[in-house]
Motif scaffolding. Structure first.
Motif, PDB file in Angstrom:
ATOM      1  N   TYR A   1       0.819  -1.332   0.107  1.00 59.92           N
ATOM      2  CA  TYR A   1       0.048   0.032   0.081  1.00 59.92           C
ATOM      3  C   TYR A   1       0.796   1.304  -0.125  1.00 59.92           C
ATOM      4  O   TYR A   1       0.350   2.425  -0.517  1.00 59.92           O
ATOM      5  CB  TYR A   1      -0.984  -0.093   1.249  1.00 59.92           C
ATOM      6  CG  TYR A   1      -2.308  -0.851   0.819  1.00 59.92           C
ATOM      7  CD1 TYR A   1      -3.150  -0.470   0.032  1.00 59.92           C
ATOM      8  CD2 TYR A   1      -2.345  -1.957   1.186  1.00 59.92           C
ATOM      9  CE1 TYR A   1      -4.248  -1.121  -0.243  1.00 59.92           C
ATOM     10  CE2 TYR A   1      -3.430  -2.952   0.857  1.00 59.92           C
ATOM     11  CZ  TYR A   1      -4.496  -2.158   0.217  1.00 59.92           C
ATOM     12  OH  TYR A   1      -5.521  -3.081  -0.032  1.00 59.92           O
ATOM     13  N   THR A   2       2.134   1.221   0.702  1.00 59.85           N
ATOM     14  CA  THR A   2       2.832   2.496   0.526  1.00 59.85           C
ATOM     15  C   THR A   2       3.245   3.147  -0.655  1.00 59.85           C
ATOM     16  O   THR A   2       2.839   4.383  -1.020  1.00 59.85           O
ATOM     17  CB  THR A   2       4.240   2.437   1.254  1.00 59.85           C
ATOM     18  OG1 THR A   2       3.882   1.761   3.014  1.00 59.85           O
ATOM     19  CG2 THR A   2       4.881   3.445   1.427  1.00 59.85           C
ATOM     20  N   PRO A   3       3.614   2.431  -1.873  1.00 56.72           N
ATOM     21  CA  PRO A   3       3.970   2.781  -3.089  1.00 56.72           C
ATOM     22  C   PRO A   3       2.605   3.640  -3.717  1.00 56.72           C
ATOM     23  O   PRO A   3       3.005   4.829  -4.107  1.00 56.72           O
ATOM     24  CB  PRO A   3       4.155   1.650  -3.928  1.00 56.72           C
ATOM     25  CG  PRO A   3       4.684   0.735  -3.023  1.00 56.72           C
ATOM     26  CD  PRO A   3       3.673   0.794  -1.612  1.00 56.72           C
ATOM     27  N   ILE A   4       1.421   3.185  -3.478  1.00 58.33           N
ATOM     28  CA  ILE A   4       0.235   3.743  -4.310  1.00 58.33           C
ATOM     29  C   ILE A   4      -0.218   5.064  -3.368  1.00 58.33           C
ATOM     30  O   ILE A   4      -0.616   5.882  -4.204  1.00 58.33           O
ATOM     31  CB  ILE A   4      -0.801   2.804  -4.639  1.00 58.33           C
ATOM     32  CG1 ILE A   4      -1.656   3.333  -5.918  1.00 58.33           C
ATOM     33  CG2 ILE A   4      -1.718   2.449  -3.410  1.00 58.33           C
ATOM     34  CD1 ILE A   4      -2.476   2.327  -6.357  1.00 58.33           C
ATOM     35  N   ILE A   5       0.034   5.101  -2.219  1.00 59.67           N
ATOM     36  CA  ILE A   5      -0.373   6.112  -1.558  1.00 59.67           C
ATOM     37  C   ILE A   5       0.626   7.463  -1.553  1.00 59.67           C
ATOM     38  O   ILE A   5       0.281   8.467  -1.794  1.00 59.67           O
ATOM     39  CB  ILE A   5      -0.539   5.763   0.096  1.00 59.67           C
ATOM     40  CG1 ILE A   5      -1.755   4.941   0.343  1.00 59.67           C
ATOM     41  CG2 ILE A   5      -0.482   6.925   0.975  1.00 59.67           C
ATOM     42  CD1 ILE A   5      -1.967   4.255   1.545  1.00 59.67           C
ATOM     43  N   GLU A   6       1.813   6.933  -1.940  1.00 58.10           N
ATOM     44  CA  GLU A   6       2.868   7.791  -2.185  1.00 58.10           C
ATOM     45  C   GLU A   6       2.637   8.689  -3.621  1.00 58.10           C
ATOM     46  O   GLU A   6       2.939   9.721  -3.876  1.00 58.10           O
ATOM     47  CB  GLU A   6       4.139   7.322  -2.341  1.00 58.10           C
ATOM     48  CG  GLU A   6       5.064   6.989  -0.895  1.00 58.10           C
ATOM     49  CD  GLU A   6       5.970   6.162  -1.047  1.00 58.10           C
ATOM     50  OE1 GLU A   6       6.620   5.806  -2.197  1.00 58.10           O
ATOM     51  OE2 GLU A   6       6.515   6.052  -0.096  1.00 58.10           O
ATOM     52  N   LYS A   7       1.607   7.966  -4.378  1.00 55.53           N
ATOM     53  CA  LYS A   7       1.249   8.475  -5.729  1.00 55.53           C
ATOM     54  C   LYS A   7      -0.101   9.176  -5.635  1.00 55.53           C
ATOM     55  O   LYS A   7      -0.856   9.320  -6.717  1.00 55.53           O
ATOM     56  CB  LYS A   7       1.391   7.296  -6.743  1.00 55.53           C
ATOM     57  CG  LYS A   7       2.521   6.778  -7.036  1.00 55.53           C
ATOM     58  CD  LYS A   7       3.503   7.807  -7.777  1.00 55.53           C
ATOM     59  CE  LYS A   7       4.890   7.207  -8.127  1.00 55.53           C
ATOM     60  NZ  LYS A   7       5.607   8.230  -8.768  1.00 55.53           N
ATOM     61  N   GLU A   8      -0.784   9.447  -4.187  1.00 58.74           N
ATOM     62  CA  GLU A   8      -1.976   9.771  -4.430  1.00 58.74           C
ATOM     63  C   GLU A   8      -2.403  11.049  -5.202  1.00 58.74           C
ATOM     64  O   GLU A   8      -3.367  11.173  -5.759  1.00 58.74           O
ATOM     65  CB  GLU A   8      -2.434   9.788  -2.764  1.00 58.74           C
ATOM     66  CG  GLU A   8      -3.986  10.354  -2.690  1.00 58.74           C
ATOM     67  CD  GLU A   8      -4.231  10.410  -1.163  1.00 58.74           C
ATOM     68  OE1 GLU A   8      -5.618  10.956  -1.141  1.00 58.74           O
ATOM     69  OE2 GLU A   8      -3.462  10.706  -0.420  1.00 58.74           O
ATOM     70  N   ASP A   9      -1.464  12.176  -5.063  1.00 59.74           N
ATOM     71  CA  ASP A   9      -1.733  13.452  -5.503  1.00 59.74           C
ATOM     72  C   ASP A   9      -2.135  13.023  -7.055  1.00 59.74           C
ATOM     73  O   ASP A   9      -3.137  13.607  -7.533  1.00 59.74           O
ATOM     74  CB  ASP A   9      -0.671  14.544  -5.231  1.00 59.74           C
ATOM     75  CG  ASP A   9      -0.802  14.827  -3.902  1.00 59.74           C
ATOM     76  OD1 ASP A   9      -1.720  14.253  -3.150  1.00 59.74           O
ATOM     77  OD2 ASP A   9      -0.131  15.780  -3.663  1.00 59.74           O
ATOM     78  N   GLU A  10      -1.401  12.429  -7.689  1.00 59.13           N
ATOM     79  CA  GLU A  10      -1.440  12.143  -9.362  1.00 59.13           C
ATOM     80  C   GLU A  10      -2.622  11.473  -9.571  1.00 59.13           C
ATOM     81  O   GLU A  10      -3.365  11.790 -10.520  1.00 59.13           O
ATOM     82  CB  GLU A  10      -0.249  11.450  -9.656  1.00 59.13           C
ATOM     83  CG  GLU A  10       1.175  12.162  -9.701  1.00 59.13           C
ATOM     84  CD  GLU A  10       2.079  11.383 -10.191  1.00 59.13           C
ATOM     85  OE1 GLU A  10       2.223  11.141 -11.434  1.00 59.13           O
ATOM     86  OE2 GLU A  10       3.121  10.913  -9.692  1.00 59.13           O
ATOM     87  N   ILE A  11      -3.001  10.342  -8.835  1.00 62.66           N
ATOM     88  CA  ILE A  11      -4.114   9.664  -9.065  1.00 62.66           C
ATOM     89  C   ILE A  11      -5.400  10.318  -8.930  1.00 62.66           C
ATOM     90  O   ILE A  11      -6.339  10.128  -9.431  1.00 62.66           O
ATOM     91  CB  ILE A  11      -3.964   8.099  -8.276  1.00 62.66           C
ATOM     92  CG1 ILE A  11      -2.705   7.341  -8.872  1.00 62.66           C
ATOM     93  CG2 ILE A  11      -5.318   7.313  -8.343  1.00 62.66           C
ATOM     94  CD1 ILE A  11      -2.324   6.143  -8.011  1.00 62.66           C
ATOM     95  N   GLN A  12      -5.433  10.882  -7.669  1.00 61.32           N
ATOM     96  CA  GLN A  12      -6.569  11.636  -7.359  1.00 61.32           C
ATOM     97  C   GLN A  12      -6.907  13.033  -8.555  1.00 61.32           C
ATOM     98  O   GLN A  12      -8.050  13.124  -8.807  1.00 61.32           O
ATOM     99  CB  GLN A  12      -6.480  12.640  -5.987  1.00 61.32           C
ATOM    100  CG  GLN A  12      -6.405  11.697  -4.739  1.00 61.32           C
ATOM    101  CD  GLN A  12      -7.761  11.346  -4.383  1.00 61.32           C
ATOM    102  OE1 GLN A  12      -8.813  11.345  -4.897  1.00 61.32           O
ATOM    103  NE2 GLN A  12      -7.660  10.748  -2.978  1.00 61.32           N
ATOM    104  N   LYS A  13      -5.862  13.402  -9.007  1.00 67.31           N
ATOM    105  CA  LYS A  13      -6.047  14.498 -10.166  1.00 67.31           C
ATOM    106  C   LYS A  13      -6.493  13.698 -11.309  1.00 67.31           C
ATOM    107  O   LYS A  13      -7.274  14.426 -12.040  1.00 67.31           O
ATOM    108  CB  LYS A  13      -4.594  15.190 -10.367  1.00 67.31           C
ATOM    109  CG  LYS A  13      -4.253  16.057  -9.096  1.00 67.31           C
ATOM    110  CD  LYS A  13      -2.872  16.771  -9.491  1.00 67.31           C
ATOM    111  CE  LYS A  13      -2.705  17.569  -8.374  1.00 67.31           C
ATOM    112  NZ  LYS A  13      -0.870  17.975  -8.468  1.00 67.31           N
ATOM    113  N   ILE A  14      -5.811  12.446 -11.479  1.00 67.61           N
ATOM    114  CA  ILE A  14      -6.494  11.724 -12.752  1.00 67.61           C
ATOM    115  C   ILE A  14      -7.937  11.579 -12.658  1.00 67.61           C
ATOM    116  O   ILE A  14      -8.634  11.749 -13.675  1.00 67.61           O
ATOM    117  CB  ILE A  14      -5.484  10.688 -13.149  1.00 67.61           C
ATOM    118  CG1 ILE A  14      -4.214  10.791 -13.316  1.00 67.61           C
ATOM    119  CG2 ILE A  14      -6.468   9.668 -13.828  1.00 67.61           C
ATOM    120  CD1 ILE A  14      -3.223   9.513 -13.297  1.00 67.61           C
ATOM    121  N   LEU A  15      -8.431  11.274 -11.428  1.00 71.12           N
ATOM    122  CA  LEU A  15      -9.834  10.817 -11.341  1.00 71.12           C
ATOM    123  C   LEU A  15     -10.669  12.218 -11.402  1.00 71.12           C
ATOM    124  O   LEU A  15     -11.736  12.000 -12.026  1.00 71.12           O
ATOM    125  CB  LEU A  15     -10.103  10.073  -9.972  1.00 71.12           C
ATOM    126  CG  LEU A  15     -11.467   9.487  -9.919  1.00 71.12           C
ATOM    127  CD1 LEU A  15     -11.985   8.807 -10.976  1.00 71.12           C
ATOM    128  CD2 LEU A  15     -11.586   8.951  -8.564  1.00 71.12           C
TER     129      LEU A  15
END
Length: 558
Positions: free
Chosen positions: A174-188
């Motif tokens: 889970y740590t790697p994807i949470i570190e990418k949260e900002d990018e993924i939230q913006k995509i959605l």
């Protein structure tokens, strides 16, 4: 495979568009030529998609795939709409018999009503965002014992009997994807805005309505989905909680923590059906061949033609899928082996799709080879259950065999409440498109608490609970595709019940239903399989009684 040029595709479609339809026979000839051209284009596009998924870090693969998305697909969709209009405007269209062409006529009119040329540019932007999501998730890795490993490779450790190892694996997942949260939230954020605009362009009140039409969901409504979720909360979630209580006792832990979900009890090693992809292929071919000779032969044929990419590696995107290659007449299976029991389940699941593709290949209409996901997932999930009797190929010890069987039934039931969470989350996303990131995460956590109430104690790990939706590729790539898994699981449990009573007749029914493609309605396809297209409270309660008895029987055998 070379990029399909704009000039070439334009020439081929314009030739079809110019074809005269002055007699009923000419309409039939037109539909045959349309089918051949569509299948040719589909396969070229799918080959580039598959190659990108297999090697998402290769710039040349990315260039070809993005060229398709930005240039070929919009042109293809435009010509598809023009050709649909050509058929609809033909005086011979209405003369097509309802018995043979009823489903086609209905779907053609719905899809034609959705087309709006301004949405082609929106879909280009959507595709770019989806590609970015796959690049992010495909590149995720963690360090494990001094080595860089993919996320898929960590799932074996999440099943370890050592609790500290499980916790470490959970953190590494889970740590790697949470570190990418900002990018993924913006995509959605951007995807939601684009999709709301797309529905408005089609003159629909919501993106939910748009997708229900897009998916030809003519046999149930958004309100039915909500009622389904309530029935699951009442009749499935309590059984899942009971299964968790038994698991907690087996683990001998005071608190049932997130990394305990898949843990083995002390002294037990995680189930490992195979060591290599070659072993998975050969043993699966034997098991499926015992169900029906053609099923086993299909595995070997796909392997011989290099249509199975099963192992995990860096640069390969997450997840698994089976894609039909209509011109080749076979399918391609993509998965990420993790050396866990999931490898067996995933391969049997995806082979169910491959068998479906083979059985519907004789359908004369292109439209009838495009199947709804509710029947596609019935094919794959039923195959998981049908294959159970042959699992002694993978597990020689009776205790391991029964553990594996129990795990399938438990996971099948355990997944249903989670499907409701994801489905209702997507409804909420598009009903409330202006929500904040904080509201989005909280809503996912709240839905988990409501529809999938669990023994798991998330105190101190709320981030993992609320943000795990970021790993669900469907939310990004195929919005609203998730409820089908639950509908099909209810169908697959019915199929399993019948299979236990009469395996030969059930396989015969299965083959007959799958060969229909989408030439009949979902209730008719399910009926051909010998079951009901029914996810009412009564049916769900009945099936949960059956499941509980099955688990009790397996517990006695262990």
């Amino acid at each position: 495979m070379k990029v399909y040029s704009l000039e070439q595709i334009t020439k081929e479609f314009e030739s079809l568009l110019d074809m005269k339809i002055e007699f009923a026979e000419e309409l039939a000839s037109f539909l045959q030529k349309q089918k051949k051209l569509y299948e040719k284009v589909d396969e070229k596009l799918l080959r580039h998609y598959i190659t990108f998924q297999c090697f998402s870090d290769d710039e040349e693969n990315k260039r070809k795939y993005e060229y398709d998305q930005q240039h070929i697909k919009p042109l293809y969709k435009k010509f598809q709409s023009l050709l649909d209009q050509k058929v609809l405007s033909s005086p011979f269209f209405k003369l097509l018999s309802d018995e043979e062409f009823g489903e086609y006529k209905k779907k053609l009119q719905i899809q034609a009503s959705l087309f709006h040329e301004s949405n082609l540019d929106i879909e280009k932007e959507e595709d770019q965002l989806i590609n970015r999501y796959f690049e992010i998730t495909g590149g995720l890795t963690s360090m494990w014992e001094g080595q860089e490993v993919t996320i898929s490779e960590l799932y074996a450790h999440a099943r370890d009997s050592n609790r500290e190892i499980r916790k470490k694996a959970f953190e590494a997942i889970y740590t790697p994807i949470i570190e990418k949260e900002d990018e993924i939230q913006k995509i959605l954020d951007e995807l939601i805005e684009l999709r709301v605009n797309k529905a408005e362009n089609a003159e629909l009140t919501s993106f939910t309505d748009y997708m229900f039409k897009k998916y030809n969901r003519n046999d149930y409504t958004p309100e039915d989905c909500k009622q389904f979720a309530e029935s699951v909360r009442k009749h499935v979630a309590p059984l899942v909680k009971k299964i968790e209580e038994e698991h907690k006792k087996e683990l001998k832990v005071d608190a049932y923590l997130p990394w305990d979900m898949h843990g083995e009890r002390a002294g037990k090693k995680p189930l490992k059906p195979v060591e290599t992809s070659e072993e998975l292929i050969s043993k699966s071919a034997k098991v499926l061949g015992n169900l029906h000779q053609e099923f086993g032969e299909l595995v070997l044929k796909m392997d011989k033609k290099n249509l199975l990419d099963l192992t995990s590696r860096k640069g390969k995107t997450q997840g698994g899928f089976c894609e039909s290659l209509p011109e080749t007449g076979l399918s391609f299976i993509f998965m990420n082996m993790s050396k866990t029991h999931d490898d067996l389940l995933t391969f049997m699941h995806e082979m169910g799709h491959g068998i479906h593709d083979a059985l519907k290949s004789d359908q004369e209409l292109y439209a009838y080879k495009q199947i709804p996901m509710e029947s596609a997932e019935l094919a794959s999930m039923s195959m998981e259950f049908f294959s159970l009797n042959g699992w002694n190929e993978f597990y020689k010890e009776k205790e391991d065999l029964n553990r594996a069987k129990k795990e399938l039934i438990k996971s099948a039931v355990g997944l249903i409440p989670y499907i409701m969470v994801v489905d209702q989350f997507q409804h909420w996303l598009y009903q409330n498109p202006k929500h904040s990131w904080q509201e989005r995460n909280k809503k996912f956590g709240d839905l988990k608490d409501y529809y999938a109430a669990s023994l798991i104690q998330w105190d101190g790990f709320e981030d993992w609970k609320e943000k795990s939706w970021m790993y669900i590729l469907h939310i990004f790539e195929v919005p609203f595709y998730y409820i089908e898994y639950a509908i099909a699981q209810i169908g697959a449990l019915q199929m399993y019940k019948l299979f236990k009573e009469n395996p030969d007749q059930t396989i015969s029914n299965y083959r007959a239903a799958l060969s229909l493609g989408s030439s009949k309605s979902l209730p008719e396809i399910y009926s051909a399989a010998g079951i009901k297209f029914d996810f009412s409270e009564e049916t769900i309660a009945e099936l949960m009684e059956f499941v509980e008895k099955e688990l009790d029987l397996l517990a006695v055998e262990i």
